[in-house]
Scaffold this motif. Structure first.
Motif, PDB file in Angstrom:
ATOM      1  N   LEU A 158      -6.177   2.941   5.830  1.00 49.53           N
ATOM      2  CA  LEU A 158      -5.138   3.087   4.811  1.00 49.53           C
ATOM      3  C   LEU A 158      -5.668   3.930   3.667  1.00 49.53           C
ATOM      4  O   LEU A 158      -6.773   3.698   3.169  1.00 49.53           O
ATOM      5  CB  LEU A 158      -4.709   1.712   4.268  1.00 49.53           C
ATOM      6  CG  LEU A 158      -3.647   1.738   3.156  1.00 49.53           C
ATOM      7  CD1 LEU A 158      -2.315   2.255   3.700  1.00 49.53           C
ATOM      8  CD2 LEU A 158      -3.480   0.349   2.547  1.00 49.53           C
ATOM      9  N   TYR A 159      -4.889   4.916   3.277  1.00 52.20           N
ATOM     10  CA  TYR A 159      -5.168   5.723   2.098  1.00 52.20           C
ATOM     11  C   TYR A 159      -3.889   5.826   1.275  1.00 52.20           C
ATOM     12  O   TYR A 159      -2.783   5.888   1.831  1.00 52.20           O
ATOM     13  CB  TYR A 159      -5.644   7.130   2.481  1.00 52.20           C
ATOM     14  CG  TYR A 159      -6.877   7.152   3.345  1.00 52.20           C
ATOM     15  CD1 TYR A 159      -8.152   7.044   2.786  1.00 52.20           C
ATOM     16  CD2 TYR A 159      -6.777   7.292   4.730  1.00 52.20           C
ATOM     17  CE1 TYR A 159      -9.288   7.063   3.578  1.00 52.20           C
ATOM     18  CE2 TYR A 159      -7.910   7.310   5.535  1.00 52.20           C
ATOM     19  CZ  TYR A 159      -9.162   7.200   4.955  1.00 52.20           C
ATOM     20  OH  TYR A 159     -10.283   7.220   5.741  1.00 52.20           O
ATOM     21  N   LEU A 160      -4.043   5.861  -0.044  1.00 54.08           N
ATOM     22  CA  LEU A 160      -2.914   6.002  -0.949  1.00 54.08           C
ATOM     23  C   LEU A 160      -3.146   7.184  -1.879  1.00 54.08           C
ATOM     24  O   LEU A 160      -4.293   7.538  -2.180  1.00 54.08           O
ATOM     25  CB  LEU A 160      -2.724   4.742  -1.793  1.00 54.08           C
ATOM     26  CG  LEU A 160      -2.560   3.399  -1.079  1.00 54.08           C
ATOM     27  CD1 LEU A 160      -2.421   2.284  -2.101  1.00 54.08           C
ATOM     28  CD2 LEU A 160      -1.372   3.421  -0.120  1.00 54.08           C
ATOM     29  N   ASP A 161      -2.063   7.752  -2.378  1.00 55.82           N
ATOM     30  CA  ASP A 161      -2.176   8.823  -3.364  1.00 55.82           C
ATOM     31  C   ASP A 161      -0.894   8.889  -4.184  1.00 55.82           C
ATOM     32  O   ASP A 161       0.173   8.436  -3.743  1.00 55.82           O
ATOM     33  CB  ASP A 161      -2.444  10.173  -2.684  1.00 55.82           C
ATOM     34  CG  ASP A 161      -3.112  11.171  -3.624  1.00 55.82           C
ATOM     35  OD1 ASP A 161      -3.392  10.806  -4.786  1.00 55.82           O
ATOM     36  OD2 ASP A 161      -3.362  12.315  -3.191  1.00 55.82           O
ATOM     37  N   ASP A 162      -1.024   9.447  -5.387  1.00 57.11           N
ATOM     38  CA  ASP A 162       0.115   9.766  -6.261  1.00 57.11           C
ATOM     39  C   ASP A 162       1.041   8.563  -6.478  1.00 57.11           C
ATOM     40  O   ASP A 162       2.259   8.641  -6.259  1.00 57.11           O
ATOM     41  CB  ASP A 162       0.899  10.959  -5.694  1.00 57.11           C
ATOM     42  CG  ASP A 162       0.021  12.193  -5.574  1.00 57.11           C
ATOM     43  OD1 ASP A 162      -0.878  12.355  -6.418  1.00 57.11           O
ATOM     44  OD2 ASP A 162       0.215  12.981  -4.636  1.00 57.11           O
ATOM     45  N   ILE A 163       0.456   7.463  -6.920  1.00 56.04           N
ATOM     46  CA  ILE A 163       1.233   6.261  -7.220  1.00 56.04           C
ATOM     47  C   ILE A 163       2.015   6.466  -8.523  1.00 56.04           C
ATOM     48  O   ILE A 163       1.440   6.862  -9.538  1.00 56.04           O
ATOM     49  CB  ILE A 163       0.314   5.037  -7.338  1.00 56.04           C
ATOM     50  CG1 ILE A 163      -0.348   4.740  -5.981  1.00 56.04           C
ATOM     51  CG2 ILE A 163       1.072   3.821  -7.841  1.00 56.04           C
ATOM     52  CD1 ILE A 163      -1.416   3.655  -6.053  1.00 56.04           C
ATOM     53  N   ILE A 164       3.313   6.206  -8.483  1.00 53.11           N
ATOM     54  CA  ILE A 164       4.166   6.310  -9.663  1.00 53.11           C
ATOM     55  C   ILE A 164       5.023   5.045  -9.736  1.00 53.11           C
ATOM     56  O   ILE A 164       5.831   4.786  -8.843  1.00 53.11           O
ATOM     57  CB  ILE A 164       5.064   7.556  -9.617  1.00 53.11           C
ATOM     58  CG1 ILE A 164       4.221   8.827  -9.504  1.00 53.11           C
ATOM     59  CG2 ILE A 164       5.954   7.615 -10.863  1.00 53.11           C
ATOM     60  CD1 ILE A 164       5.043  10.102  -9.354  1.00 53.11           C
ATOM     61  N   LEU A 165       4.841   4.255 -10.784  1.00 56.13           N
ATOM     62  CA  LEU A 165       5.673   3.086 -11.055  1.00 56.13           C
ATOM     63  C   LEU A 165       6.669   3.479 -12.136  1.00 56.13           C
ATOM     64  O   LEU A 165       6.273   3.907 -13.230  1.00 56.13           O
ATOM     65  CB  LEU A 165       4.819   1.911 -11.492  1.00 56.13           C
ATOM     66  CG  LEU A 165       3.952   1.327 -10.364  1.00 56.13           C
ATOM     67  CD1 LEU A 165       2.612   0.868 -10.881  1.00 56.13           C
ATOM     68  CD2 LEU A 165       4.680   0.196  -9.672  1.00 56.13           C
ATOM     69  N   PHE A 166       7.959   3.348 -11.848  1.00 52.50           N
ATOM     70  CA  PHE A 166       8.964   3.885 -12.753  1.00 52.50           C
ATOM     71  C   PHE A 166      10.187   2.982 -12.799  1.00 52.50           C
ATOM     72  O   PHE A 166      10.332   2.054 -11.988  1.00 52.50           O
ATOM     73  CB  PHE A 166       9.356   5.304 -12.332  1.00 52.50           C
ATOM     74  CG  PHE A 166      10.048   5.417 -11.000  1.00 52.50           C
ATOM     75  CD1 PHE A 166      11.433   5.512 -10.926  1.00 52.50           C
ATOM     76  CD2 PHE A 166       9.326   5.439  -9.818  1.00 52.50           C
ATOM     77  CE1 PHE A 166      12.088   5.625  -9.704  1.00 52.50           C
ATOM     78  CE2 PHE A 166       9.957   5.567  -8.586  1.00 52.50           C
ATOM     79  CZ  PHE A 166      11.350   5.648  -8.531  1.00 52.50           C
ATOM     80  N   SER A 167      11.059   3.250 -13.743  1.00 50.97           N
ATOM     81  CA  SER A 167      12.258   2.439 -13.895  1.00 50.97           C
ATOM     82  C   SER A 167      13.457   3.333 -14.170  1.00 50.97           C
ATOM     83  O   SER A 167      13.328   4.438 -14.711  1.00 50.97           O
ATOM     84  CB  SER A 167      12.092   1.427 -15.035  1.00 50.97           C
ATOM     85  OG  SER A 167      11.904   2.087 -16.264  1.00 50.97           O
TER      86      SER A 167
END
Length: 341
Positions: A158-167
């Protein structure tokens, strides 16, 4: 969902893994080989927890200290690469409620970089079994992604990138601009002491703010040299910009109708600036600037502001139009690589 169509009303946490900062812990190592391939992107997030206690075969994620404030309808966007499974649990923690909110996701794409957007307000359940969503203004802690069962004999990646938490705000019309490709730098000033989490030249204020302010904002301070006031936001460590770098922020100004916005290009060792004119005074406004088109540097030379150039400072300069006192507030600063329609 894969990628939203519109720019969010608010981005309250983001991590592109291009530089370790004091306000974001990573639950995994930096990954520089298996990454999404696009201009300016150099690093993703890997996994170090194998297994994660007796709960999952692996875990990775981020901890955006000191607890950014969520919005009205909360979403998570990220890029992911998964092998060995097509299911995962996405979970984040509310410091306000002292509980996690999670979504079990099936049907993930295996073996290639893909995009995912989750509506936590609509689809998540709290770990205490209730379906009460986290509310506007609650403070978030860690985000974790879990894959597989411990000791099940399977091999996972598993790899993750460019996490954006928004509303999003259901009462507001959608933004016209497309969703960002990558968030390079984010400053909302809502939590944490300035000296540790928001280095630069400005004040953080909470009281006596104009109507329609959010929780805390940055206020300009007098310049030591020259007239007027300024805000300097230090970007530590320096971050690589993208192919279509833009700057978006809210401002509230009185006593001036113009502002100079400037970014320091650490690669070319000079500033690039934009002059904003005809500013509306006495109200919160949102503006966007296309920095990637700024070929001209402050020294007069022209060089492209190309993907991969690193930046380490943002400046906002304001001078009075007349004898009236000048004041400037800044909030919701987002430096980002703009998306395509």
């Amino acid at each position: 969902m894969t990628r939203p169509k519109h720019f969010p009303h608010r981005i309250w946490a983001a991590c592109d893994f291009e530089g370790r900062t004091p306000d974001y812990a990573w639950f995994g190592p930096a990954e520089t080989k298996n990454i999404p391939r696009y201009p300016g992107n150099l690093t993703a997030l890997g996994v170090s927890e194998r297994p994660y206690k007796d709960f999952s075969a692996l875990m990775t994620g981020i901890n955006p200290v000191p607890g950014p404030r969520m919005g009205k309808v909360n979403y998570l966007y990220l890029r992911y690469y998964i092998e060995g499974a097509t299911e995962a649990t996405f979970q984040y923690f509310s410091l306000t409620r002292e509980d996690n909110n999670h979504i079990r996701v099936t049907g993930l794409t295996e073996g290639k970089w893909s995009e995912l957007t989750l509506n936590f307000t609509r689809d998540a359940r709290r770990n205490d079994g209730s379906d009460q969503p986290f509310a506007d203004g609650e403070r978030m802690d860690d985000l974790k992604v879990f894959v597989g069962k411990p000791k099940d004999g399977k091999k996972y990646q598993l790899y993750l990138d460019d996490i954006i938490l928004f509303s999003e705000d259901p009462k507001m019309p959608p933004e016209k601009e497309p969703f960002p490709n990558r968030v390079i730098f984010l400053a909302a000033f809502d939590t944490g002491p300035k000296e540790k989490y928001w280095p630069g030249d400005f004040e953080i204020v909470e009281k006596g703010l104009p109507a329609d302010s959010y929780w805390l904002v940055a206020r300009a301070v007098p310049r030591k040299e020259g007239k007027g006031k300024w805000i300097r936001l230090q970007i530590t460590p320096p971050r690589p910009v993208g192919e279509r770098t833009k700057l978006r922020f809210r401002y509230h100004v009185t006593g001036a109708s113009a502002m100079t916005v400037q970014v320091f290009d650490a690669t070319d060792q000079d500033n690039r600036h934009i002059n904003l004119k005809g500013l509306k005074q006495g109200a919160w406004m949102t503006t966007r600037s296309r920095l990637h088109r700024r070929r001209k540097r402050n020294d007069g030379k022209e060089t492209p502001f190309a993907a991969g150039h690193k930046v380490d400072d943002l400046f906002f300069f304001i001078e009075p139009d007349g004898k009236e006192a000048v004041n400037l507030l800044i909030d919701e600063v987002v430096l980002y690589d703009a998306g395509k329609r």
